[in-house]
Every structure is written in C-alpha cells, then in structure tokens.
Write a protein that holds these residues in place. Structure first.
Motif, PDB file in Angstrom:
ATOM      1  N   UNK A  35      -5.980  30.880 -39.372  1.00  0.00           N
ATOM      2  CA  UNK A  35      -5.930  32.313 -39.066  1.00  0.00           C
ATOM      3  C   UNK A  35      -6.980  33.105 -39.826  1.00  0.00           C
ATOM      4  N   UNK A  36      -7.382  32.612 -41.004  1.00  0.00           N
ATOM      5  CA  UNK A  36      -8.362  33.363 -41.798  1.00  0.00           C
ATOM      6  C   UNK A  36      -9.748  32.722 -41.752  1.00  0.00           C
ATOM      7  N   UNK A  37      -9.921  31.732 -40.877  1.00  0.00           N
ATOM      8  CA  UNK A  37     -11.254  31.170 -40.687  1.00  0.00           C
ATOM      9  C   UNK A  37     -11.592  29.990 -41.562  1.00  0.00           C
ATOM     10  N   UNK A  38     -10.577  29.356 -42.155  1.00  0.00           N
ATOM     11  CA  UNK A  38     -10.810  28.148 -42.960  1.00  0.00           C
ATOM     12  C   UNK A  38     -10.343  26.944 -42.152  1.00  0.00           C
ATOM     13  N   UNK A  39     -11.223  25.991 -41.988  1.00  0.00           N
ATOM     14  CA  UNK A  39     -10.910  24.828 -41.150  1.00  0.00           C
ATOM     15  C   UNK A  39     -10.457  23.649 -42.001  1.00  0.00           C
ATOM     16  N   UNK A  40      -9.308  23.099 -41.668  1.00  0.00           N
ATOM     17  CA  UNK A  40      -8.807  21.907 -42.360  1.00  0.00           C
ATOM     18  C   UNK A  40      -9.535  20.691 -41.818  1.00  0.00           C
ATOM     19  N   UNK A  41     -10.205  19.966 -42.712  1.00  0.00           N
ATOM     20  CA  UNK A  41     -10.960  18.773 -42.311  1.00  0.00           C
ATOM     21  C   UNK A  41     -10.166  17.489 -42.538  1.00  0.00           C
ATOM     22  N   UNK A  42      -9.208  17.532 -43.456  1.00  0.00           N
ATOM     23  CA  UNK A  42      -8.457  16.302 -43.740  1.00  0.00           C
ATOM     24  C   UNK A  42      -7.099  16.639 -44.331  1.00  0.00           C
ATOM     25  N   UNK A  43      -6.104  15.823 -43.986  1.00  0.00           N
ATOM     26  CA  UNK A  43      -4.779  15.887 -44.586  1.00  0.00           C
ATOM     27  C   UNK A  43      -4.496  14.531 -45.202  1.00  0.00           C
ATOM     28  N   UNK A  44      -4.138  14.510 -46.478  1.00  0.00           N
ATOM     29  CA  UNK A  44      -3.928  13.267 -47.214  1.00  0.00           C
ATOM     30  C   UNK A  44      -2.529  13.259 -47.814  1.00  0.00           C
ATOM     31  N   UNK A  45      -1.789  12.180 -47.606  1.00  0.00           N
ATOM     32  CA  UNK A  45      -0.477  12.006 -48.236  1.00  0.00           C
ATOM     33  C   UNK A  45      -0.574  10.881 -49.249  1.00  0.00           C
ATOM     34  N   UNK A  46      -0.105  11.143 -50.465  1.00  0.00           N
ATOM     35  CA  UNK A  46      -0.215  10.160 -51.539  1.00  0.00           C
ATOM     36  C   UNK A  46       1.100  10.045 -52.298  1.00  0.00           C
ATOM     37  N   UNK A  47       1.256   8.943 -53.003  1.00  0.00           N
ATOM     38  CA  UNK A  47       2.498   8.668 -53.722  1.00  0.00           C
ATOM     39  C   UNK A  47       2.535   9.410 -55.054  1.00  0.00           C
ATOM     40  N   UNK A  48       3.717   9.420 -55.651  1.00  0.00           N
ATOM     41  CA  UNK A  48       3.885  10.016 -56.980  1.00  0.00           C
ATOM     42  C   UNK A  48       3.309   9.049 -58.013  1.00  0.00           C
TER      43      UNK A  48
END
Length: 420
Positions: A35-48
C-alpha cells in the motif's frame, strides 16, 4: 521514477515449520507494505535457532532495504530472537524503563503476579529503537544496519499489526522516498483464468509500461489486480481508471465488483438496490449458500431464511415437492430443484427462492447420475431457472463449487432483472 524499495519478511518459530501454526503475518505485512509502495521480494521462515537467524539476517541485509521480523520475542527459553539480535549487532541488553512500565501495567490490569521472566522482557538491545507494544509484554525493536531498516516484532498477530500501523509504517514513509503505487482490483466470475487471459490479451499487451496486471484466481473466479507506479507529470488515478473502463467493456458479463468485494457482498448490494428478499432450500450444500449470504453484515435486510431439505420427506413436507415428482424424476433432477425453489419462496414469502440438490460424494452415484451430478435452481415471480452442473471433485469441493455456482446464478438473474 523513484528508486524501488524492497523488503524481506522473516518469520521465526519451529511451530511455523512444523505446520502447527499458519503464517498469516506475512500475507498481511505484504499487503500493508504494498500500500505504501514497498515491494516484498522474499519471505523466509526459519527455526528458533541462533545460527539460522544469523545466517538468514546476513542474506536479507545483502538484498533488502527493509527487513520485518516476527516471532521469538516471548518470555520462554525457546524465544531467542532478542538475544540473537543483541549479539548480531554487537550490543548489550539494558533495561528500558518505559517498556517495564507497560509490562507492569498489563499485569496490574489483569491482577496477576509478574514473574522475573516477564520483567526481563523490558531489557532491550542498547542500540535499538524500542517500539512500544500497547497490547502485550514484548516490545518491538528497530535497527539500522548498512542502510537497511530491520524491525523485530512479536509473532502474535494483533500485537504485530498494532505496531506496524502505529509505528512501523509511519517510520518507513518518513525514512524512504517512496514511489506512489495505486492498486485497482476488478472481480470476475464465471470465466476461467486461461479463457480470461485470452479474452483480454490485446488489452493487456497494450498496457503502459508503468502498469502491471496480476491474475489472482479463487474458487468462484479471478481477481484482476491492476497496479500503477507513478511517473512524473502523470495523473496515475486517471490513467488507471481509463484502463479499468476499457477492461469493463471487454467483460460486461463477468465483472461483479470493483475493489475487495466478495461475490456474496456484491449480491447483497444488488438485492438491497432492487429491494428484493431471498430464501434458500438446500439439499447437497447443507446450508452453505445460506451461510455465505448471511456472512455479509446487514444481510437481514434481504435474507429471510433457509430450509435444509436433506431428506425427501422434508422436501415433500416443508417445500411441497410432489411425491410423484420425486418418484418419477428423483431428488437430483431439474423438476425437483424447480419445485424446491418455488416451494421455499412460497413458504417464506420471499421474492426469490434458491435450491440445490445433488450427489456430492464420495458415494451415492449411479451410472445415470454419477457423483458430482448437481442441479441448482432460481425462482421468482416471473420465471424459474434450473441448471445442471457436473463436477468430479472431492465431496467438500463439490459442495463449495456448487454454492459458488448458485451465487453466480443469483447474480446473473439479478442483472437480467435490471436490464429488462
């Protein structure tokens, strides 16, 4: 055009990787950043795990302008994010008195004793900018490293969302020179993605370079999202609307709404606009159509009720379906669903009656009427329309698809009423 600002979202928690918790945070964050013009290039899920967090952070800093981290900030021993970030940024934990005051206030409010582990949550990395958590005990943390903004927040969705809305989004808008981005959403139904793409191919091929089209299929149809990026000397809103108007001319029968509007919401508005009431008689869908219609706030203005006529006895006794019709044609037939739609309309004294009857599976089919054979009907004072649909899916999908087909039948019938 201004420089594109990229973001990466990092979610931390073994429960996400095990599938015990569904990651809804990333989807919401992606929407808010867009909505504010920032594009998500990657989503990363990692362990504790400190090493995993450190490695992911190294990679993210090398490629993103903004890193939003959720999770791992609770009071228990498996919540390692804060300690890992403290070591990563070569700093130390120190008491942040405003955070401690907030934690103490929460425990006073609920009249509960505060443990030492809760007090420890007010110790934050000395080099961070604390982000107040008005809904929980874990403060957020903002760092700035190698021209990258790193924000760590709790994984609890309502706590994270409040931080983003109150603090993170305003900070990012002030910190970066963000391009203007506008999204226009066009909702379509009754046409598959590939057929839709072929029908609008010429229009899509001639879009200006600063406009991008995305196809977002769902069970009932396809959401078309047209995204515009600002250019100097250009009225972006006008440019987008001109393209939406052209698209509308190409799909007059398939567009049911503009913006984030569901099919049932669009139908509800049409019923209100035409001052019509509706009732449903459902067999194979078991009340799902009624559920969808009544999920819309204000649906009591037009939805009068429903009869779930699963057995033939209920079809006869409550809806007035003639016994001869059931004996001759069966429950899954054009004649029966027409009688059901007419019957519920008369029973509940509505302008419109809707009905469904079919074989959802996994058993119950015959060579003449295999699993997935379904009839639906619409009845009003002027006409009764029945349609046969055939699906070869699982039981739940057969039921879901049928309900959506019924909604589209209502939409089409209401459109015709206006045109006539």
């Amino acid at each position: 055009m201004k420089k594109e600002i990229s973001a990466e979202i990092m979610t931390i928690g073994d429960e996400l990787l095990y599938g015990q918790v569904i990651d809804t945070n990333s989807a919401w964050l992606g929407q808010e950043l867009g909505k504010i013009g920032i594009r998500v290039k990657q989503i990363t899920s990692i362990s504790d795990n400190p090493d995993a967090i450190t490695e992911a952070l190294n990679q993210a800093i090398s490629r993103a302008d903004v890193i939003l981290i959720t999770g791992g900030l609770g009071p228990t021993k498996d919540d390692l994010t804060k300690h890992t970030l403290t070591r990563y940024f070569n700093t130390e934990l120190q008491l942040h008195q405003p955070s401690l005051d907030d934690v103490e206030e929460i425990f006073r409010k609920y009249n509960r004793p505060m443990l030492e582990v809760n007090r420890q949550q007010a110790f934050l990395p000395a080099s961070c900018t604390p982000i107040r958590n008005v809904l929980g005990t874990a403060s957020g943390m903002l760092f700035y490293e190698q021209e990258t903004v790193i924000v760590s927040m709790p994984g609890v969705p309502f706590e994270m969302k409040r931080m983003v809305t109150d603090t993170v989004i305003p900070y990012l808008k002030q910190h970066f020179a963000l391009p203007k981005i506008i999204h226009k959403v066009v909702q379509t139904v009754g046409i598959g993605e590939s057929f839709l793409a072929e029908k609008i191919a010429d229009w899509e091929d001639n879009l200006p370079p600063n406009l991008k089209l995305a196809y977002l299929p769902f069970l009932a149809g396809v959401r078309l999202r047209l995204t515009g990026f600002s250019q100097e000397g250009l009225d972006l809103e006008t440019q987008l609307q001109e393209q939406v108007d052209k698209l509308s001319a190409l799909l007059p029968d398939n567009i049911f709404a503009y913006g984030e509007v569901s099919l049932e919401e669009a139908i509800g508005q049409m019923l209100k606009d035409q001052n019509l009431s509706i009732a449903t008689a459902e067999s194979c869908t078991g009340g799902l159509v009624a559920h969808k219609l009544t999920s819309v706030p204000g649906s009591s203005a037009y939805f009068m009720g429903s009869v779930v006529a699963y057995s033939n006895e209920v079809k006869k006794a409550q809806l007035g379906v003639p016994a001869q019709t059931l004996e001759t044609h069966g429950a899954v037939s054009e004649e029966t669903v027409k009688a059901m739609a007419q019957g519920v309309r008369q029973l509940l004294k509505t302008d419109i009656g809707i009905s469904t009857s079919g074989i959802a599976g996994p058993d119950g089919g015959t060579p003449e009427k295999p699993v997935g054979t379904i009839w639906i009907a619409y009845a009003d004072a002027h006409q009764t329309i029945a349609r046969k649909i055939n699906y070869n899916k699982t039981r739940l999908l057969n039921i879901e698809y049928t309900a959506l087909q019924v909604l589209d039948l209502i939409r089409q019938s209401l459109r015709r009423r206006v045109e006539e």
